[in-house]
Design a protein around this motif. Structure first.
Motif: not given
Length: 273
Positions: A52, A54, A81-82, A84, A110-113, A118, A140, A163
Motif C-alpha cells: 500500500d 500513496s 495506492t491512492k 490525493w 485505487m483509493q481516495i486518500h 471524493w 481511506t 482503509q
C-alpha cells in the motif's frame, strides 16, 4: 499465510501486507533499497501480496515499483495506492503518474486518500474500473475523527474497500465502521495497527504475557496484529516497515489462530495497565 475473501468478488487476499509510508521513501539510496527488496522478498515468500502506498509518500511509489521490477514480482503483488488531489484532471494526472512509478499498466486498488474531493475522484475511479485500468476502488482515512464522513460515504456509495486506522488502543472503528463494512460487503484494510508506532514502542520493554503463546505469538507486534485480524470484518492489515527482520515478525501474525473475545479483552487490559 491465511487469506480472506474480498467481499465484492470473493477473490482471496493474504491477511498481512506492507505499508510504505516513510519506510519506502528512500529515493536512490542503494543500501536502503536493498533492505527494502529483502522486506518484499520476505512478504512474498510468506505468501503475502498487498503493498500500500500513496503519491503523498515521497518516493515510496517509485521505489516500490523499481523493486517489483528488480525482483520480477509484479505478478506476486497486490498494489494499492491512492489519489490525493482536487479536480478531475489533476486526479487523472496523478493516477497516471502512480502507474508510471509502479511500472505497471493497471493498479489493483485505487483509493481516495483521506476523502479529498471524493465525489469528483470517485466518478473517475468508477470509469477507470469499467475500463480495466484499476481492479478495485475505495476510500481511506487515518484518523477516527473522520469516521462520521467515512460512514456517510460507505452508506451512500458502492465501494470495494475502506482503509481505516484500528488498533488495540484505538478501537473506535468497532463501533460503526467495521459492522457497516460487514453489512455493506466492503473489504477493510487496517492502517496504524501499532497505534502509529507509539503503542508498540511502549510495549517493547515489557515481558510477553504467557497467554501470548496460546495464539502462537512470540512478540508484541504479533499480538497487536492478531488483535486486529481477530475482527471478522478485517480483510488485511498493512504494518509499515523498512527492515526485513520486522517483516519476518509481522508475517507470522498471518498464520495460526487468533484471539477469541475473552483474550481480546485481556490484550486490551494488558496494554492499558
Amino acid at each position: 499465510m491465511h487469506k480472506r475473501p474480498i467481499p465484492a468478488t470473493g477473490e482471496l487476499l493474504p491477511v498481512v501486507g506492507c505499508g510504505t509510508w516513510r519506510t519506502f521513501d528512500v529515493g536512490d539510496d542503494a543500501a536502503a533499497q536493498a533492505r527494502l527488496a529483502d522486506v518484499l522478498t520476505v512478504l512474498f515468500n510468506a505468501g503475502g501480496s498487498v503493498i500500500d502506498s500513496s503519491p503523498m509518500y515521497g518516493s515510496s511509489e517509485a521505489v516500490a515499483g523499481t523493486l517489483l521490477t528488480r525482483l520480477d514480482a509484479h505478478r506476486k503483488a497486490f498494489v494499492a495506492t491512492k489519489v490525493w488531489t482536487e479536480g478531475r484532471a489533476a486526479g487523472i494526472a496523478q493516477m497516471e503518474e502512480s502507474m508510471r512509478r509502479f511500472q505497471q499498466p493497471r493498479i489493483d486498488l485505487m483509493q481516495i486518500h483521506n476523502l479529498l474531493d471524493w465525489r469528483t475522484q470517485l466518478a473517475t475511479l468508477r470509469a477507470w474500473k469499467a475500463d480495466g485500468r484499476i481492479r478495485y476502488l475505495g476510500i481511506t482515512h487515518y484518523t477516527s475523527g473522520a469516521f462520521d464522513e467515512v460512514e456517510a460515504v460507505m452508506r451512500s456509495e458502492r465501494l470495494d474497500f475502506v482503509q481505516i486506522d484500528y488498533s488495540a488502543d484505538d478501537r473506535a472503528a468497532e463501533e460503526r465502521i467495521l459492522p457497516l463494512a460487514a453489512e455493506r460487503r466492503i473489504g477493510v484494510i487496517v492502517n496504524q495497527p501499532f497505534g502509529g508506532g507509539s503503542l508498540l514502542r511502549g510495549l517493547l520493554n515489557r515481558p510477553l504475557p504467557q497467554w501470548a503463546a496460546e495464539i502462537g505469538c512470540t512478540s508484541w507486534a504479533q499480538v497487536l496484529l492478531k488483535f486486529v485480524l481477530a475482527h471478522p470484518a478485517v480483510t488485511c492489515v498493512i504494518p509499515g516497515t523498512g527492515r526485513p527482520e520486522y517483516m519476518i515478525d509481522n508475517v507470522h501474525a498471518g498464520v495460526g489462530v487468533y484471539p477469541d473475545a475473552a483474550l481480546r479483552k485481556q490484550i486490551v487490559a494488558a496494554i492499558s495497565a
